[in-house]
Design a protein around this motif. Sequence first.
Motif, PDB file in Angstrom:
ATOM      1  N   UNK A 111      11.190  12.882  -8.741  1.00 36.00           N
ATOM      2  CA  UNK A 111      10.730  11.356  -8.676  1.00 36.00           C
ATOM      3  C   UNK A 111      10.801  10.827  -7.471  1.00 36.00           C
ATOM      4  N   UNK A 112       9.953  10.295  -6.991  1.00 41.60           N
ATOM      5  CA  UNK A 112      10.017   9.460  -5.768  1.00 41.60           C
ATOM      6  C   UNK A 112       9.183   8.164  -5.584  1.00 41.60           C
ATOM      7  N   UNK A 113       9.568   7.237  -4.821  1.00 36.64           N
ATOM      8  CA  UNK A 113       9.054   6.137  -4.364  1.00 36.64           C
ATOM      9  C   UNK A 113       7.547   6.258  -3.715  1.00 36.64           C
ATOM     10  N   UNK A 114       6.544   5.431  -4.275  1.00 36.93           N
ATOM     11  CA  UNK A 114       5.236   5.583  -3.871  1.00 36.93           C
ATOM     12  C   UNK A 114       4.698   4.177  -3.560  1.00 36.93           C
ATOM     13  N   UNK A 115       3.932   3.976  -3.074  1.00 38.72           N
ATOM     14  CA  UNK A 115       2.548   2.663  -2.957  1.00 38.72           C
ATOM     15  C   UNK A 115       2.301   2.296  -4.210  1.00 38.72           C
ATOM     16  N   UNK A 116       2.202   0.832  -4.470  1.00 40.85           N
ATOM     17  CA  UNK A 116       1.336   0.463  -5.717  1.00 40.85           C
ATOM     18  C   UNK A 116       0.100  -0.273  -4.779  1.00 40.85           C
ATOM     19  N   UNK A 117      -0.930   0.197  -5.520  1.00 36.55           N
ATOM     20  CA  UNK A 117      -2.353  -0.050  -4.622  1.00 36.55           C
ATOM     21  C   UNK A 117      -3.275  -0.529  -6.203  1.00 36.55           C
ATOM     22  N   UNK A 118      -3.941  -1.472  -5.627  1.00 33.02           N
ATOM     23  CA  UNK A 118      -5.126  -2.058  -6.893  1.00 33.02           C
ATOM     24  C   UNK A 118      -6.074  -2.611  -5.990  1.00 33.02           C
ATOM     25  N   UNK A 119      -7.545  -2.073  -6.356  1.00 26.62           N
ATOM     26  CA  UNK A 119      -8.730  -2.702  -5.834  1.00 26.62           C
ATOM     27  C   UNK A 119      -9.375  -3.317  -7.204  1.00 26.62           C
ATOM     28  N   UNK A 120      -9.680  -4.536  -6.797  1.00 31.66           N
ATOM     29  CA  UNK A 120     -10.246  -5.374  -7.933  1.00 31.66           C
ATOM     30  C   UNK A 120     -11.631  -5.994  -7.721  1.00 31.66           C
TER      31      UNK A 120
END
Length: 234
Positions: free
Chosen positions: A88-97
């Motif tokens: 388990x590792x950290x990652x980016x949170x991304x969102x296109x709306x």
Amino acid sequence: MNIKSLLLGSAAALIAVSGARAADAVTVAEPEPAEYVKICDVYGAGYFYIPGTETCLRIGGYVRYDIAGGDIGSFDGAKNVDHQDGSIQDTWKKNARFSLRTWTGQETELGTLKTYTETRFNFGNRNATASVVRGVVTDNPAVNKGVTLNFAWIQLGGLRVGKDESAFDTFIGYAGNVINDTLVPYGDFDTNVVQYYFDAGNGFSAVASLEEGSGTVGTIDSYVPHVVGGVKYT
């Protein structure tokens, strides 16, 4: 009758026939002028009349792209499962709306009738923790998150009915002027409402709202609604 009289008679007959055909010619009607969309400036900029009606319509929206990292939202950030070793590792949170909005306005005998809608389309991963339990991987992929109906209300004067956000949040101005208002949850948003808003025009205003709530816990389970009321002077 001599040859000269016969020729003159034939010429007269030809002229008469030609004149009759000219009189029978079909007259083509001119096309009616096209009915172009008319600008409506009663409710502000961007409105136009829906052809054949007295209703004014405005269409708008926006496109937004969010990128976040670190301790966001849930304080532990977005995580995912490593594709190679399963850690388990950290990652980016991304969102296109993409958000589609509509406004309408029309004058009636009872006052101004307005509507507002907003529909959102989102793609991205979530601010969630991935896990591996007994070999079962719960990852955090980027996906189409579905379509959400955020607003769909009808308003006549101060009376509003339909899908809105709770007056508990809207009447106080949400969380105020802060950069990130998701760090400390302060109330539910989505709900159907039957609501009346009063504005005296001198800084005093009041609201009374009967609400359905949303979600497993928040939705009412009887005929008794959630009741939200407030008064303020600004």
